[in-house]
Design an enzyme around this catalytic site. Structure first.
Site, PDB file in Angstrom:
ATOM      1  N   GLY A 126       0.833  -1.196   0.000  1.00 32.09           N
ATOM      2  CA  GLY A 126       0.000   0.000   0.000  1.00 32.09           C
ATOM      3  C   GLY A 126       0.863   1.239   0.000  1.00 32.09           C
ATOM      4  O   GLY A 126       1.910   1.274   0.642  1.00 32.09           O
ATOM      5  N   LEU A 166       2.015  10.096   2.600  1.00 27.77           N
ATOM      6  CA  LEU A 166       3.171  10.351   3.455  1.00 27.77           C
ATOM      7  C   LEU A 166       4.061   9.132   3.651  1.00 27.77           C
ATOM      8  O   LEU A 166       5.199   9.273   4.109  1.00 27.77           O
ATOM      9  CB  LEU A 166       2.700  10.852   4.825  1.00 27.77           C
ATOM     10  N   ASP A 186      -9.903   8.928   8.809  1.00 27.85           N
ATOM     11  CA  ASP A 186      -9.447   8.588   7.459  1.00 27.85           C
ATOM     12  C   ASP A 186      -9.904   7.186   7.066  1.00 27.85           C
ATOM     13  O   ASP A 186      -9.089   6.330   6.701  1.00 27.85           O
ATOM     14  CB  ASP A 186      -7.918   8.679   7.405  1.00 27.85           C
TER      15      ASP A 186
END
Length: 531
Positions: free
Chosen positions: A163, A167, A316
């Protein structure tokens, strides 16, 4: 026009300071350990890309809309095409600059029903297709932060990430003792140029706001400025994970991976490896025999508890951060990943928000007006309630738990979002900062429901109602010192919870009876046809 953009920004002393800070950032990234200049990371180069992309977008809007009557079909069609071109320019800029810009793009992609759909749909891809760092760069960060060679810790370390985010990226690995782990590693340069990028974003948003006063997106920069340092500290993320795991331990369907602190640092986070399918993959759930309605119901339970009862919210929940799987006992689990972005809600905000949702569920329009105003919406309480629920005002008046959402209503909400974009941006600048991430979270959860084909149902509102009742009672208990006062609050709370449970049982009984009647009717029809 680009020159005008610059002059507009320079007339604002604060923006001028930002520009000096941006260009001054050149010294941060000129040198590298390899002894050469990585020009893509130089502050002035990154600023230049952003400046000319913003200039091109401004020019496109100004020239393309010139002479067109606002509100006409020609104007709307032209505006949609400009939105699409501008969104694609913005996405290319995000991919070129990476880091903070990817984060910005992901934030835009999560604001469904709040921004033009062309921007939302174009930027959504950044949730899954963020640029990745090379394996050499990743291993360098691991070795610098942990002070040992990769081979001294791991038997295996996958060269390809499982993944990639704005950041950081995640690699699977196996420790020397055979334990499978997931290693989240920060992109090597993201911290070095995060300040330069933030100043660039702030400068451009200020400059654009002076040219287009009706579009005020400064709240976006303010929110990113506050949250970015927290997301760049993986120690903080690990603590968030442990806190939410303890807080929601009574939900047996929730799995939060364990943190391995011995092999973690501010830029490297090692956690228990948990596999699974993305929460928005209906195909995966159908293959695994997982009930999609049960998943969305449990997601609703989990987030209602975080928002209304604890005021500590994972903000998120895009599909890459929420997995679904069968555990070793073949029980269905929701795996919650990426704990870098949390919002802590104040007690006053949480109380007003609970009252607002109680009013929405009860179709209490006066209550909606009162508590929307308490949350900063002012006279735009109607738009605010529609933004929060992604439902029309007509549906709110009837009761959103009583009126099913239709494609026509969905289209109407999107059209109104485009029509009232100026009012929406003004509203987003007025509401408390805490509300911004909640709006984003609501939209991400709705997008999951949409992908799974699982529409809102009564059970989701029932669970939310329970949490609202508990939150309000929790606050009232703190106001009473006498045993009688506290007893009264608890009694009222338990009565309301009992009413909710009775209503839930009634719905279950009605639904079950209806299903049985339909089954019997179908059997009778089938038997008649056969005979």
């Amino acid at each position: 026009m680009a020159a005008k953009l610059l002059r507009s920004g320079l007339r604002n002393p604060w923006v001028t300071g930002s520009l000096l800070g941006v260009t001054g950032g050149i010294g941060v990234t000129l040198a590298t350990k390899q002894g050469y200049i990585d020009w893509s990371s130089v502050g002035i180069v990154r600023f230049g890309r952003a400046f000319f992309a913003a200039g091109a977008i401004v020019v496109d809007y100004k020239l393309s809309l010139m002479g067109k009557e606002k509100g006409s079909d020609v104007y709307q069609d032209c505006m949609s095409k400009i939105h699409q071109r501008s969104a694609e320019r913005l996405r290319r800029l995000c991919c070129s600059n990476g880091g903070v810009f990817i984060k910005l793009g992901q934030h835009v992609g999560a604001l469904d029903y709040l921004l033009p759909k062309e921007y939302v749909e174009t930027m959504k891809v950044l949730h899954n297709n963020a640029p990745q760092s090379s394996f050499k760069e990743i291993t360098r960060v691991v070795e610098e932060d942990l002070g040992v060679k990769v081979g001294d810790i791991f038997n295996e370390f996958s060269p390809e990430p499982v993944g990639t985010a704005s950041l950081a990226q995640v690699h699977t690995a196996v420790l020397k003792d055979g334990t499978p782990v997931a290693v989240k590693v920060q992109h090597p340069n993201v911290k070095a140029y995060s300040e330069v990028d933030m100043q660039t974003v702030e400068f451009l948003l200020n400059a654009v706001a002076r040219i287009f006063p009706e579009f005020e997106f400064l709240w976006l920069a303010e929110e990113m400025r506050e949250k970015l340092p927290l997301e760049l500290d993986f120690h903080k993320e690990g603590k968030n994970a442990e806190k939410v795991a303890k807080m929601l331990q009574h939900f047996k369907f929730l799995k939060v991976p364990k943190v391995y602190w011995k092999h973690s640092s501010p830029r490297v986070l090692m956690m228990e490896y948990c596999d699974g399918g993305k929460v928005d993959s209906k195909q995966f759930m159908d293959q695994m025999g997982i009930n999609v309605n049960e998943i969305t119901k449990n997601l609703g339970k989990m987030y209602s508890e975080m928002i209304f009862v604890h005021g500590y919210v994972h903000c998120d929940p895009h599909p890459g951060n929420v997995l679904v799987r069968h555990n070793d006992k073949m029980e269905v689990e929701i795996v919650l990943l990426d704990h870098g972005l949390y919002q802590t809600l104040t007690d006053d905000f949480r109380l007003d928000y609970s009252h607002l949702w109680q009013s929405i569920i009860a179709a209490d329009l006066e209550g909606i007006k009162r508590y929307s105003k308490a949350l900063g919406a002012g006279d735009m309480y109607g738009i605010f309630a529609c933004m929060l629920t992604a439902r029309s005002w007509e549906a709110l008046a009837v009761g959103i738990d009583k009126q099913q959402r239709t494609e026509e209503e969905d289209r109407e909400v999107r059209e109104h979002a485009a029509m009232y974009i100026t009012e929406i941006t003004q509203l987003l600048n007025k509401v408390p900062r805490q509300m911004l991430l909640l709006l984003k979270t609501n939209d991400l959860l709705r997008s999951i429901e949409y992908a799974l084909g699982s529409s809102e149902n009564a059970s989701s509102f029932i669970n939310m109602s329970r949490c609202c009742v508990r939150a309000v009672a929790q606050h009232e208990l703190l106001q009473h010192t006498s045993w009688w006062g506290r007893f009264t609050v608890r009694f009222r709370r338990d009565c309301k919870l009992l009413q909710i449970s009775a209503y839930e049982f009634y719905l279950w009984l009605t639904c079950t009876t209806l299903v049985r009647w339909l089954q019997q009717t179908l059997r009778g029809v089938t038997a008649s046809v056969i005979s």
